[in-house]
Design an enzyme around this catalytic site. Structure first.
Site, short mmCIF file in Angstrom:
data_model
loop_
_atom_site.label_atom_id
_atom_site.label_comp_id
_atom_site.label_asym_id
_atom_site.label_seq_id
_atom_site.Cartn_x
_atom_site.Cartn_y
_atom_site.Cartn_z
N LYS A 22 48.14 49.08 52.99
CA LYS A 22 48.14 48.41 51.69
C LYS A 22 47.54 47.01 51.81
O LYS A 22 46.65 46.63 51.05
CB LYS A 22 49.59 48.31 51.18
CG LYS A 22 49.76 47.36 50.01
CD LYS A 22 51.19 47.29 49.54
CE LYS A 22 52.05 46.25 50.22
NZ LYS A 22 51.84 44.87 49.83
N CYS A 118 56.43 39.50 45.41
CA CYS A 118 57.81 39.69 45.84
C CYS A 118 58.58 38.38 45.76
O CYS A 118 58.03 37.31 46.02
CB CYS A 118 57.82 40.15 47.30
SG CYS A 118 57.46 41.89 47.52
#
Ligand code: UD1
Length: 423
Positions: A22, A118
């Site tokens: 990713k 995040c």
């Protein structure tokens, strides 16, 4: 909202194919802004973060074809492009900031919203800004957006010394420097495998880069970059996560595509804990035949040290190890949010600032849990595999950001795990 239900206690055996990284793909995709010609990425992972980057690049005028064969991303960016990366897209993912360097190099100006991502700390962008300013850019913050402008004639090669080896800043400056006038030398550069992968792709596109993977990267600017096809490197965090599954639940799992050089510091800790990791022709195999893993102390560090992105998963494993472990988190200041959730499952953990002490217990017990970031969420899935009874992990959208086909992959090695669709 969907949930994942894990019924623990099953031994895990078999093979798991590890996807492309990713974090590599999220840096490789914006590289398409550096060329008028197509960029094709093979071995790309199917993840919601990749969709977010696709939406962002499309909003800038790039063409991104629907993923072919589940793994091929075809990108192209010819003609005029938009230089504003809007808050509505950027807020979903911090890696959106990786369009700043390429936009500035191509267009001479860029307006990029400060990112979200995040909830694991402040994560400012000062190091990116410092690097691009060293190359002559003027950057100001207005209404939550970074307004960046290159000098007349474009960015200039420069000596860029980072105060901290930031992964994103290294990627942004490396991409910007490929089209700058003259030579850029980045010192105290990040050395992550994703940096090496990006440098390899840029080199395929005609960039001149030396030293990626070391502390000093030299980039000689060229007039233009051309198209290329590049395979995305294996996801070392997905690899490390699945390597832990048999350690928690028992059994033996071969992670296809795994390479020891991607996870050496992590594998060394497994070895210290008494867990066997072997290289096979197709990847890495981890076995826990019998006995309990031993407690180990872990300190997160930039690569080649122990990755912060595997800290939560390692903590889940140490919850049932024999003895007391201390985990030190040095990269992010707020990255123990999984600890209270693991404690709901019976773990004994004390957190003091950037340090967590884990006293191994014999067994975890299933519970409803939720987490506020990607790696914390998967640590709860791992804990659920070892726990007695049923664990329900909520807020599954975090997992969709970074783990493709998690339920299918874990079921394939014998886990009792299912996704339940919510309202
Ligand atoms: C990348 C990874 C992320 C991983 C992290 C550390 C991607 C898409 N994400 O994030 O999964 O956890 O590396 O390995 O590749 N910092 C500053 N100023 C800056 C930039 C960073 O203070 O300008 C600080 C951050 O707040 C953080 C630390 O440096 O505490 C590490 O950040 P960085 O290496 O930049 O991580 P990312 O590239 O955001």
């Amino acid at each position: 909202m969907d949930s994942i239900i894990v019924r623990g206690g099953r031994e895990l055996n078999g093979q798991i194919a590890i996807a492309g990284a990713k974090n590599a793909a999220l840096a490789l995709m914006p590289a398409t802004l550096l060329s008028e010609e197509p960029l094709t990425l093979t071995n790309a992972p199917r993840l919601s973060d990749i969709k977010t980057m696709t939406t962002l690049l499309q909003s800038l005028g790039a063409e991104v074809a629907p993923m072919r064969d589940g793994q091929v991303l075809a990108l192209a960016c010819h003609g005029a492009i938009n230089h504003v990366a809007e808050y509505d897209i950027v807020r979903k993912m911090r890696a959106s900031n990786l369009v700043l360097g390429p936009l500035l190099a191509r267009e001479g100006h860029a307006i990029v919203s400060l990112p979200g991502g995040c909830a694991i700390g402040a994560r400012p962008m000062d190091i990116h800004i410092h690097g691009l300013e060293a190359m002559g850019a003027e950057i100001a913050l207005k209404d939550g957006y970074l307004h960046a402008r290159a000098p007349l004639g474009g960015l200039k090669g420069a000596q860029v010394d980072f105060p901290f080896a930031s992964v994103g800043a290294t990627e942004n400056v490396m991409m910007a420097a490929t089209l700058a006038r003259g030579t850029t030398v980045i010192t105290n550069a990040a050395r992550e495998p994703e940096i090496v992968d990006l440098a390899e792709c840029l080199t395929r596109m005609g960039a001149r880069i030396d030293g990626a993977g070391t502390r000093a990267i030299t980039i000689e600017g060229v007039d233009r970059l051309h198209g290329a096809t590049h395979p995305v490197v294996t996801d070392r965090i997905e690899l490390g996560t699945y390597m832990l599954a048999p350690v928690l639940a028992g059994g033996a799992v071969e992670c296809l595509g795994g390479r020891l050089d991607l996870v050496q510091a992590f594998a060394d800790k497994l070895d210290e804990a008494g867990i066997e990791v072997t290289e096979t022709a197709a990847g890495l195999k981890v076995a826990r035949r019998n006995g309990t893993p031993k407690a180990v102390n872990v300190t997160t560090e930039p690569f080649p040290g122990f990755p912060t992105d595997l800290q939560a998963q390692m903590m889940a494993m140490l919850c049932t190890a024999s003895g007391t472990s201390v985990l030190e988190e040095t990269i992010f200041e707020n990255r123990f949010m999984h600890a209270p959730e693991l404690m709901r499952m019976g773990a004994e953990i004390e957190v003091h600032g950037g340090s967590a002490t884990v006293r191994g217990v014999e067994r975890l017990k299933g519970a409803p849990v939720m987490a506020t970031d990607l790696r914390a969420s998967v640590s709860l899935i791992l804990a659920g595999l070892a726990a007695e009874g049923e664990t329900v992990v909520n807020r599954v959208y975090h997992l969709d950001r970074g783990y493709e086909q998690l339920v299918r992959k874990l079921s394939g090695i014998g886990a009792d795990v299912e996704r339940v669709h919510g309202q």
